[in-house]
Write an enzyme that holds these catalytic residues in place. Sequence first.
Site, mmCIF file in Angstrom:
data_model
loop_
_atom_site.group_PDB
_atom_site.id
_atom_site.type_symbol
_atom_site.label_atom_id
_atom_site.label_comp_id
_atom_site.label_asym_id
_atom_site.label_seq_id
_atom_site.Cartn_x
_atom_site.Cartn_y
_atom_site.Cartn_z
ATOM 1 N N ASP A 162 34.394 36.666 35.546
ATOM 2 C CA ASP A 162 34.367 37.965 35.752
ATOM 3 C C ASP A 162 33.107 38.509 35.600
ATOM 4 O O ASP A 162 33.058 39.566 36.107
ATOM 5 C CB ASP A 162 34.995 38.649 34.236
ATOM 6 C CG ASP A 162 36.520 38.975 34.342
ATOM 7 O OD1 ASP A 162 36.764 39.462 35.296
ATOM 8 O OD2 ASP A 162 37.060 38.964 33.291
ATOM 9 N N LYS A 189 47.071 38.992 39.578
ATOM 10 C CA LYS A 189 46.016 37.687 39.839
ATOM 11 C C LYS A 189 46.734 36.375 39.927
ATOM 12 O O LYS A 189 46.381 35.656 40.557
ATOM 13 C CB LYS A 189 44.946 37.937 38.501
ATOM 14 C CG LYS A 189 44.241 39.145 38.492
ATOM 15 C CD LYS A 189 43.189 39.501 37.210
ATOM 16 C CE LYS A 189 42.499 40.646 37.577
ATOM 17 N NZ LYS A 189 41.723 41.064 36.283
ATOM 18 N N GLN A 210 41.606 39.336 30.093
ATOM 19 C CA GLN A 210 41.833 40.768 30.443
ATOM 20 C C GLN A 210 41.479 41.810 29.472
ATOM 21 O O GLN A 210 41.966 41.943 28.236
ATOM 22 C CB GLN A 210 43.439 40.904 31.026
ATOM 23 C CG GLN A 210 43.414 42.324 31.730
ATOM 24 C CD GLN A 210 43.267 42.215 33.159
ATOM 25 O OE1 GLN A 210 42.618 41.527 33.661
ATOM 26 N NE2 GLN A 210 42.834 43.564 33.600
HETATM 27 N N1 L34 Z 1 38.367 40.932 32.088
HETATM 28 N N2 L34 Z 1 39.336 43.006 32.608
HETATM 29 C C1 L34 Z 1 38.894 41.998 33.111
HETATM 30 N N3 L34 Z 1 38.718 41.844 34.426
HETATM 31 C C2 L34 Z 1 38.824 42.524 35.222
HETATM 32 O O1 L34 Z 1 38.360 42.261 36.737
HETATM 33 C C3 L34 Z 1 39.431 43.829 34.886
HETATM 34 N N4 L34 Z 1 39.896 44.821 35.692
HETATM 35 C C4 L34 Z 1 39.916 46.113 35.251
HETATM 36 C C5 L34 Z 1 40.384 46.491 33.971
HETATM 37 N N5 L34 Z 1 40.229 45.363 33.182
HETATM 38 C C6 L34 Z 1 39.660 44.155 33.168
HETATM 39 C C7 L34 Z 1 40.665 44.887 36.607
HETATM 40 O O2 L34 Z 1 41.280 43.727 37.076
HETATM 41 C C8 L34 Z 1 40.583 46.998 36.373
HETATM 42 N N6 L34 Z 1 41.369 46.032 37.094
HETATM 43 C C9 L34 Z 1 42.170 46.020 38.278
HETATM 44 C C10 L34 Z 1 42.628 45.247 38.951
HETATM 45 C C11 L34 Z 1 43.589 45.160 39.862
HETATM 46 C C12 L34 Z 1 43.873 46.638 40.320
HETATM 47 C C13 L34 Z 1 43.646 47.622 39.555
HETATM 48 C C14 L34 Z 1 42.565 47.381 38.645
HETATM 49 C C15 L34 Z 1 45.079 46.863 41.355
HETATM 50 O O3 L34 Z 1 45.464 45.829 42.154
HETATM 51 N N7 L34 Z 1 45.239 47.958 41.852
HETATM 52 C C16 L34 Z 1 46.335 48.139 42.941
HETATM 53 C C17 L34 Z 1 47.607 48.787 42.171
HETATM 54 C C18 L34 Z 1 48.203 48.081 41.390
HETATM 55 C C19 L34 Z 1 49.340 48.816 40.711
HETATM 56 O O4 L34 Z 1 50.376 48.951 41.368
HETATM 57 O O5 L34 Z 1 49.252 49.373 39.539
HETATM 58 C C20 L34 Z 1 45.703 48.992 43.936
HETATM 59 O O6 L34 Z 1 46.250 49.030 45.150
HETATM 60 O O7 L34 Z 1 44.790 49.786 43.608
#
Ligand code: L34
Length: 293
Positions: free
Chosen positions: A119, A52, A96
């Site tokens: 959010d 982020k 988060q």
């Molecule tokens: N307050 N908490 C708050 N806001 C959010 O919007 C979230 N979320 C969820 C968990 N808690 C939160 C996220 O940000 C899930 N989440 C989230 C964000 C980004 C990714 C996955 C979940 C993401 O970038 N995933 C990548 C892989 C990252 C890695 O290497 O681990 C993908 O390509 O799916």
Amino acid sequence: MQLIDGKATAAQIKAEIAEEVQQIVAAGGKRPHLAAILVGHDGGSETYVKNKVLACEACGFKSTLLRFEDNISEEELLAEVDKLNRDADVDGFIVQLPLPKHISEQKVIEAIDYRKDVDGFHPINVGRMAIGLPCYISATPKGILELLKRYNIETSGKKCVVLGRSNIVGKPMAQLMMQKQYGDATVTVCHSHSRDLKKECREADIIIAAIGQPDFVTADMVKEGATVIDVGTTRVPDASRKSGFRLNGDVKFDEVAPKCAFITPVPGGVGPMTICMLMKNTLSAGKKEFYSE
Ligand code: L34
């Protein structure tokens, strides 16, 4: 079968945002500022919050990361939220999730000024979303809508099954897919106690899987030509990886993908779009798009 490339789509949208920020700043406007609170050292949260902050840089935003150990008290955390509420330079901020067990997530969410709640988790934003009023929409469902739109996937009148009923994905996703101005679909929400969940899925034109159970959706649950959106990102131990784990979606990709018209991969599907939509919401916050006071 067409793969939905969330990573590339997110990169394109971030470039669009950066362009707009440049114009805003050139015209003497304020550079959007996102703050994030991260409590503890959960591996997933560390990665997501780091991404982020990097996304803020890509968009030309200012960002502030506030880190606390997981022994922070609820009272102390609420005081930090209050500081951000009152900081005029901060346009929007997030806490988060998940938080340590001794802290009430709901209490923290409700302490956030809804005008800075990028959010979209505060009850005022959730309520406004549910009746189709302008507001911050939670990033994951918003990112999925954006993918469906950018890939010209027809949703109006289609059967959509949402798997999972969480406050941050399943519930808002079902609401948005139902609404005329967004999905305009016929929506069914399935969860751990649903009878005939497989049958519901087999009848779906669009399946959105957000239950957090690796490989839950198997080929026998998917209709030929369906669109499958995989929200799951569970860390599964994997000795063959340097990190010791791999990310596993809620969909058994290898066997499901051949049956699909469209499918999102994990990683590189919904995850990057979640971050990208947080950036969109922050841009809206900077522009005071939804709430002027
Ligand atoms: N307050 N908490 C708050 N806001 C959010 O919007 C979230 N979320 C969820 C968990 N808690 C939160 C996220 O940000 C899930 N989440 C989230 C964000 C980004 C990714 C996955 C979940 C993401 O970038 N995933 C990548 C892989 C990252 C890695 O290497 O681990 C993908 O390509 O799916």
